[in-house]
Design an enzyme around this catalytic site. Structure first.
Site, PDB file in Angstrom:
ATOM      1  CE  LYS A  22      22.124  50.043   0.899  1.00  0.00           C
ATOM      2  NZ  LYS A  22      22.146  48.881   1.816  1.00  0.00           N
ATOM      3  CG  ASN A  23      22.999  53.598   2.692  1.00  0.00           C
ATOM      4  OD1 ASN A  23      22.215  52.650   2.620  1.00  0.00           O
ATOM      5  ND2 ASN A  23      24.208  53.486   3.216  1.00  0.00           N
ATOM      6  NE  ARG A  92      16.235  48.149  10.453  1.00  0.00           N
ATOM      7  CZ  ARG A  92      15.704  47.814  11.636  1.00  0.00           C
ATOM      8  NH1 ARG A  92      14.953  48.666  12.282  1.00  0.00           N
ATOM      9  NH2 ARG A  92      15.906  46.624  12.148  1.00  0.00           N
ATOM     10  CB  CYS A 116      22.658  43.841   7.683  1.00  0.00           C
ATOM     11  SG  CYS A 116      23.104  43.695   5.937  1.00  0.00           S
ATOM     12  NE  ARG A 121      20.255  48.371  11.012  1.00  0.00           N
ATOM     13  CZ  ARG A 121      20.612  48.216   9.741  1.00  0.00           C
ATOM     14  NH1 ARG A 121      21.217  49.187   9.109  1.00  0.00           N
ATOM     15  NH2 ARG A 121      20.360  47.114   9.092  1.00  0.00           N
ATOM     16  N   PRO A 122      16.394  50.255  16.353  1.00  0.00           N
ATOM     17  CG  PRO A 122      16.206  51.181  18.499  1.00  0.00           C
ATOM     18  CD  PRO A 122      17.195  50.560  17.547  1.00  0.00           C
ATOM     19  CG  ASP A 124      13.533  54.122  19.921  1.00  0.00           C
ATOM     20  OD1 ASP A 124      14.243  53.929  18.917  1.00  0.00           O
ATOM     21  OD2 ASP A 124      14.008  54.379  21.046  1.00  0.00           O
ATOM     22  CG  LEU A 125      15.614  57.718  18.074  1.00  0.00           C
ATOM     23  CD1 LEU A 125      17.027  57.994  17.591  1.00  0.00           C
ATOM     24  CD2 LEU A 125      15.289  58.592  19.281  1.00  0.00           C
ATOM     25  CG  ASP A 304      27.413  51.447   6.437  1.00  0.00           C
ATOM     26  OD1 ASP A 304      27.121  50.684   7.373  1.00  0.00           O
ATOM     27  OD2 ASP A 304      26.554  52.002   5.728  1.00  0.00           O
ATOM     28  NE  ARG A 396      20.291  43.951   1.948  1.00  0.00           N
ATOM     29  CZ  ARG A 396      20.214  44.286   3.224  1.00  0.00           C
ATOM     30  NH1 ARG A 396      20.761  43.515   4.142  1.00  0.00           N
ATOM     31  NH2 ARG A 396      19.613  45.400   3.594  1.00  0.00           N
TER      32      ARG A 396
END
Length: 416
Positions: A22-23, A92, A116, A121-122, A124-125, A304, A396
């Protein structure tokens, strides 16, 4: 609200095939925007997150066709560069369309993403990387507007090796003028898979899988056919499920090197793992030994997988310690395991698990995707019945999870 019901099960045995990652599929689907043509993506898992990404791409103007685990994306008529919150608020990975839209059209408007509740998990990066490439952004009312006259290659050093930021910057940089160097970047297998796909499309990306990636910009990309790598987290979860039931399970379609840290820890506590090409066999006779784990970016132990292995530790006599360094809210599953008679103490980002050799079934709530998987693992070996509410989380990230567990002999069922 769906429920995942798990009854105490015998030792799992048999073989199952691990689905595509998935990722890996999510950023590759997003990157199809860059090609302006037709791409065929194979081995795509059937999951709700994938469906949402396809809906987002359709909203932008892509034509999507799916047959089983093959998705065809035609991005030649993308006519929109804004994604509303009703779509981005669900996953996300929705923010991963920002880089491709910015690179191809010079603008993107994306509402801040959801997913989730395991941490902030901003983004900004991501935005810092876009700024280094020459873009400007405005955040207003929960939405980010990004624009540029022209992107140019740059040297970008990430404060933290964020997977999402690395992926978004790669996708933004492939169509820029000049060379982009990303330092202190993520090295996960999903990064390598994205780079492999884009290189097939005509990009020039070197160094994926290391902490330094070099991208020489190109004028355009074409569509291609690509097969998604196996899901290492699904494989790891099934390995732990086999171990907790003292099972004998063979997993097919697995990349052994992607699981090195998980295999190392399972071997350390006494699980026997054997590689046969793209297959691995997991054999365990409980009880096994305690250990300590610290989550780290790849190739370290994956965040994970920490909740699933915590569930396994509850069945091992003695004390095990888990330190979480990635997400601040990763221990939200602990109160649910305590409902099942687990003895776990959390202090900040460290959990001390005093294994007592077993748990008892209870009604519990999945607080996120991997927490749900941990509760399934616990329920397989606990005495009696475990009822896991909010089972939609499992849809998910685990393709046909119920069917795969049943094939191995587990007594499980999903109630819608």
């Amino acid at each position: 609200m769906s429920r995942f019901i798990v009854n105490s099960s015998k030792a799992l045995s048999g073989e199952v095939c691990v689905s595509g990652s998935k990722n890996s599929a999510l950023p590759i689907l997003a990157s199809c925007i860059l090609t302006g043509g037709v791409s065929t993506i194979k081995n795509v898992p059937v999951l709700s997150d994938i469906e949402i990404m396809c809906t987002i791409l359709s909203h932008l103007g892509c034509k999507i066709n799916r047959v089983d685990d093959v998705i065809t994306v035609d991005s030649s008529n993308v006519n929109c560069t804004a994604v509303p919150f009703e779509l981005t608020g669900k996953i996300r990975a929705s923010f991963l369309v920002a880089g491709p839209l910015l690179a191809r059209f010079g603008r993107a408007e994306v509402s801040l993403p959801g997913g989730c509740t395991i941490g902030t998990r901003p983004v900004d990066l991501h935005l810092k990387g876009f700024s280094d490439l020459g873009a400007e952004h405005i955040i207003k009312d929960g939405s980010v507007s990004i624009s540029c006259k022209e992107l140019s290659g740059a040297r970008i050093c990430l404060d933290f090796p964020s997977v999402g930021a690395t992926q978004n910057i790669i996708m933004a940089a492939v169509l820029t003028k000049g060379q982009t160097i990303i330092e202190n970047c993520a090295s996960e297998p999903e990064i390598v898979d994205l780079a492999d796909f884009l290189n097939k499309c005509g990009a020039n990306i070197k160094g994926a899988g290391t902490d330094k990636i070099v991208i020489d910009g190109t004028n355009s990309l074409k569509g291609c056919t690509h097969t998604i790598i196996p899901d290492r987290i699904e494989a790891g979860t099934l390995m732990v499920a086999s171990a907790v039931t003292a099972g004998n399970v063979t997993l097919k379609n697995v990349n052994y090197s992607h699981l090195s840290s998980v295999i190392s820890k399972l071997t350390e506590i006494g699980v026997c793992i054997t590689e046969f090409g793209s297959d691995i066999n997991i054999k365990c006779t409980m009880p096994v030994k305690t250990t300590s784990i610290k989550t780290m970016p790849f190739p370290g132990f994956p965040t994970d997988m920490q909740s699933q292995i915590a569930a396994l530790f509850c069945f091992i006599n003695g004390t095990s310690v888990i330190t979480e360094t990635i997400f601040e809210n990763r221990f939200m599953y602990v109160p649910e395991l305590i409902r099942m008679n687990a003895d776990i103490k959390v202090d900040g980002r460290t959990a001390v698990i005093n294994g007592k050799g077993g748990l008892v079934g209870a009604e519990v709530n999945a607080t996120d995707l991997r927490a749900g998987a941990a509760l399934v693992v616990a329920g397989l070996a606990a005495k009696g019945k475990t009822i896991i509410n909010n089972a939609d989380y499992l849809k998910r990230g685990y393709c046909n999870f119920e069917d795969k567990l049943k094939k191995l002999g587990a007594d499980v069922i999903i109630e819608e």
